[in-house]
Scaffold this active site. Structure first.
Site, PDB file in Angstrom:
ATOM      1  N   ASP A  68      -4.796   3.395  -1.731  1.00  0.00           N
ATOM      2  CA  ASP A  68      -5.411   4.297  -1.706  1.00  0.00           C
ATOM      3  C   ASP A  68      -6.454   5.454  -0.916  1.00  0.00           C
ATOM      4  O   ASP A  68      -5.550   6.422  -0.747  1.00  0.00           O
ATOM      5  CB  ASP A  68      -5.075   4.069   0.725  1.00  0.00           C
TER       6      ASP A  68
ATOM      7  N   HIS B  68      -8.535   0.872  -3.907  1.00  0.00           N
ATOM      8  CA  HIS B  68      -9.337   0.598  -2.785  1.00  0.00           C
ATOM      9  C   HIS B  68     -10.125   2.069  -2.507  1.00  0.00           C
ATOM     10  O   HIS B  68      -9.548   3.587  -2.215  1.00  0.00           O
ATOM     11  CB  HIS B  68      -8.608   0.613  -1.791  1.00  0.00           C
TER      12      HIS B  68
ATOM     13  N   ASP C 138      -6.546  -6.543   4.293  1.00  0.00           N
ATOM     14  CA  ASP C 138      -5.824  -4.833   4.267  1.00  0.00           C
ATOM     15  C   ASP C 138      -5.985  -4.226   5.890  1.00  0.00           C
ATOM     16  O   ASP C 138      -6.996  -3.735   6.445  1.00  0.00           O
ATOM     17  CB  ASP C 138      -6.882  -4.431   3.866  1.00  0.00           C
TER      18      ASP C 138
ATOM     19  N   MET D  54     -11.601  -5.565   5.692  1.00  0.00           N
ATOM     20  CA  MET D  54     -10.753  -5.146   6.050  1.00  0.00           C
ATOM     21  C   MET D  54     -10.319  -5.520   7.148  1.00  0.00           C
ATOM     22  O   MET D  54     -11.487  -6.152   8.110  1.00  0.00           O
ATOM     23  CB  MET D  54     -11.763  -3.677   6.400  1.00  0.00           C
TER      24      MET D  54
ATOM     25  N   MET E 100     -11.853   4.449  -0.843  1.00  0.00           N
ATOM     26  CA  MET E 100     -12.902   4.625   0.613  1.00  0.00           C
ATOM     27  C   MET E 100     -13.438   5.485   0.289  1.00  0.00           C
ATOM     28  O   MET E 100     -12.900   6.689   1.142  1.00  0.00           O
ATOM     29  CB  MET E 100     -12.010   4.627   1.845  1.00  0.00           C
TER      30      MET E 100
ATOM     31  N   MET F  94      -8.955   8.067  -0.151  1.00  0.00           N
ATOM     32  CA  MET F  94      -9.908   8.676   0.846  1.00  0.00           C
ATOM     33  C   MET F  94     -10.132  10.298   0.867  1.00  0.00           C
ATOM     34  O   MET F  94      -9.481  10.617   0.151  1.00  0.00           O
ATOM     35  CB  MET F  94      -9.031   8.653   1.945  1.00  0.00           C
TER      36      MET F  94
ATOM     37  N   SER G 157       0.408  -1.079   0.401  1.00  0.00           N
ATOM     38  CA  SER G 157      -0.430  -0.286  -0.099  1.00  0.00           C
ATOM     39  C   SER G 157       1.030   1.246   0.042  1.00  0.00           C
ATOM     40  O   SER G 157       1.792   1.141   0.557  1.00  0.00           O
ATOM     41  CB  SER G 157      -1.146   0.021   0.884  1.00  0.00           C
TER      42      SER G 157
ATOM     43  N   HIS H  18      -1.164  -1.396  -4.700  1.00  0.00           N
ATOM     44  CA  HIS H  18      -2.682  -1.262  -3.235  1.00  0.00           C
ATOM     45  C   HIS H  18      -2.808   0.284  -3.720  1.00  0.00           C
ATOM     46  O   HIS H  18      -1.538   0.956  -2.800  1.00  0.00           O
ATOM     47  CB  HIS H  18      -2.245  -2.150  -2.191  1.00  0.00           C
TER      48      HIS H  18
ATOM     49  N   GLY I 170      -0.480   2.023   9.338  1.00  0.00           N
ATOM     50  CA  GLY I 170      -0.195   1.563  10.620  1.00  0.00           C
ATOM     51  C   GLY I 170      -1.028   1.501  11.994  1.00  0.00           C
ATOM     52  O   GLY I 170      -0.790   1.389  12.767  1.00  0.00           O
TER      53      GLY I 170
HETATM   54  C1  DX5 Z   1      -6.141   1.487   5.382  1.00  0.00           C
HETATM   55  C2  DX5 Z   1      -5.836   1.098   4.129  1.00  0.00           C
HETATM   56  C3  DX5 Z   1      -4.723   0.272   4.691  1.00  0.00           C
HETATM   57  C4  DX5 Z   1      -3.882   0.874   4.914  1.00  0.00           C
HETATM   58  C5  DX5 Z   1      -2.569   0.022   5.109  1.00  0.00           C
HETATM   59  O1  DX5 Z   1      -7.162   2.265   5.727  1.00  0.00           O
HETATM   60  O2  DX5 Z   1      -6.918   0.485   3.321  1.00  0.00           O
HETATM   61  O3  DX5 Z   1      -4.728  -0.339   3.000  1.00  0.00           O
HETATM   62  O4  DX5 Z   1      -2.345   1.636   4.104  1.00  0.00           O
HETATM   63  O5  DX5 Z   1      -1.408  -0.348   5.975  1.00  0.00           O
HETATM   64  P1  DX5 Z   1      -0.838  -0.864   7.053  1.00  0.00           P
HETATM   65  O6  DX5 Z   1      -0.532  -2.023   6.241  1.00  0.00           O
HETATM   66  O7  DX5 Z   1      -0.106   0.019   7.342  1.00  0.00           O
HETATM   67  O8  DX5 Z   1      -1.899  -1.320   7.685  1.00  0.00           O
HETATM   68 ZN    ZN Z   2      -6.140   0.510   1.599  1.00  0.00          ZN
END
Ligand code: DX5
Ligand code: ZN
Length: 225
Positions: free
Chosen positions: A35, A69, A179, A140, A71, A37, A8, A33, A148
């Protein structure tokens, strides 16, 4: 099923994004990946189609799958922009899609592979009717919004239950992606439960070790008998 690592880029150094994606690919990552948002569905605000467009030539050169992904609320409004930017997989949240079947169809018509995902507190029953129409289901294992965070332990049983349901319905080809909070020390358990696409952000892009070293640690953990 072969296991695919999907770094990611949320945790990557955005000033050196192209280089970091190349390093991940050289170390054996097959997916990237992305992300997305919107500051509404989740509290954080990240990136849009321009980042997918910037990564597309690198993905073509290195044979990477761009796994996006979303969100975001009302994802159907932005699906064409992400598809045109070059997303290979577009994953939407069941919580954001009142007409999920239509949204999944829209993704296919745009030439991308449809994925669906659900928050940790959303039950698998919400996927029952859509399962035959998707290529990927993302479980999820943290509440979406930030990298993190810690892995929510009940996610393992949820993955196992989903794999059993897919098998029972003759949908063995559907990828299960996981994820959130995945590290070398828990990746084995999610793979054994039935996940075959592994997202990891902070465990791959960090200051403790190189991207190559971190990916090698994942590969060792996955292949350990
Ligand atoms: C969370 C994201 C993840 C995130 C994963 O909302 O969808 O893809 O970046 O990060 P780590 O591996 O650090 O949990
Ligand atoms: Zn993600």
């Amino acid at each position: 099923m072969p296991i695919t690592l999907a770094p990611s880029i949320l945790s990557a150094d955005f000033a050196r994004l192209g280089q970091q994606v190349r390093e991940a690919a050289a170390a054996g990552a097959a997916y990237i990946h992305v992300d997305v948002m919107d500051g509404h569905f989740v509290p954080n605000l990240t990136m849009g189609p321009v980042v997918v467009r910037a990564l597309r030539p690198i993905a073509d050169e290195l044979d990477l799958t761009l796994d996006v992904h979303l969100m975001i609320e009302q994802p159907e409004r932005l699906l064409p922009a992400f598809a045109q930017a070059g997303a290979d997989i577009l994953t939407v949240h069941v919580e954001t899609c009142p007409h999920l079947h239509r949204t999944v169809q829209q993704i296919r018509e745009l030439g991308a592979k449809p994925g669906v995902t659900l928050n940790p507190a959303t039950p698998l029953v919400t996927l029952e009717e859509i399962m035959p129409y998707v290529d990927q289901i993302l479980v999820m294992s943290v509440n979406p919004g930030f990298g993190g965070q810690s892995y929510i332990p009940t996610s393992t049983e949820k993955i196992a239950r989903l794999r059993r349901q897919l098998n029972a319905r003759g949908l063995r080809h559907v990828d299960i992606e996981v994820d959130g909070g995945i590290k070398p020390d828990n990746v084995r358990e999610v793979v054994e439960a039935g996940a075959n696409i592994i997202v990891a952000g902070s465990a791959i892009f960090n200051a403790q070790a190189s991207i190559a070293e971190n990916i090698a640690a994942f590969r060792r953990a996955i292949s350990r008998q």
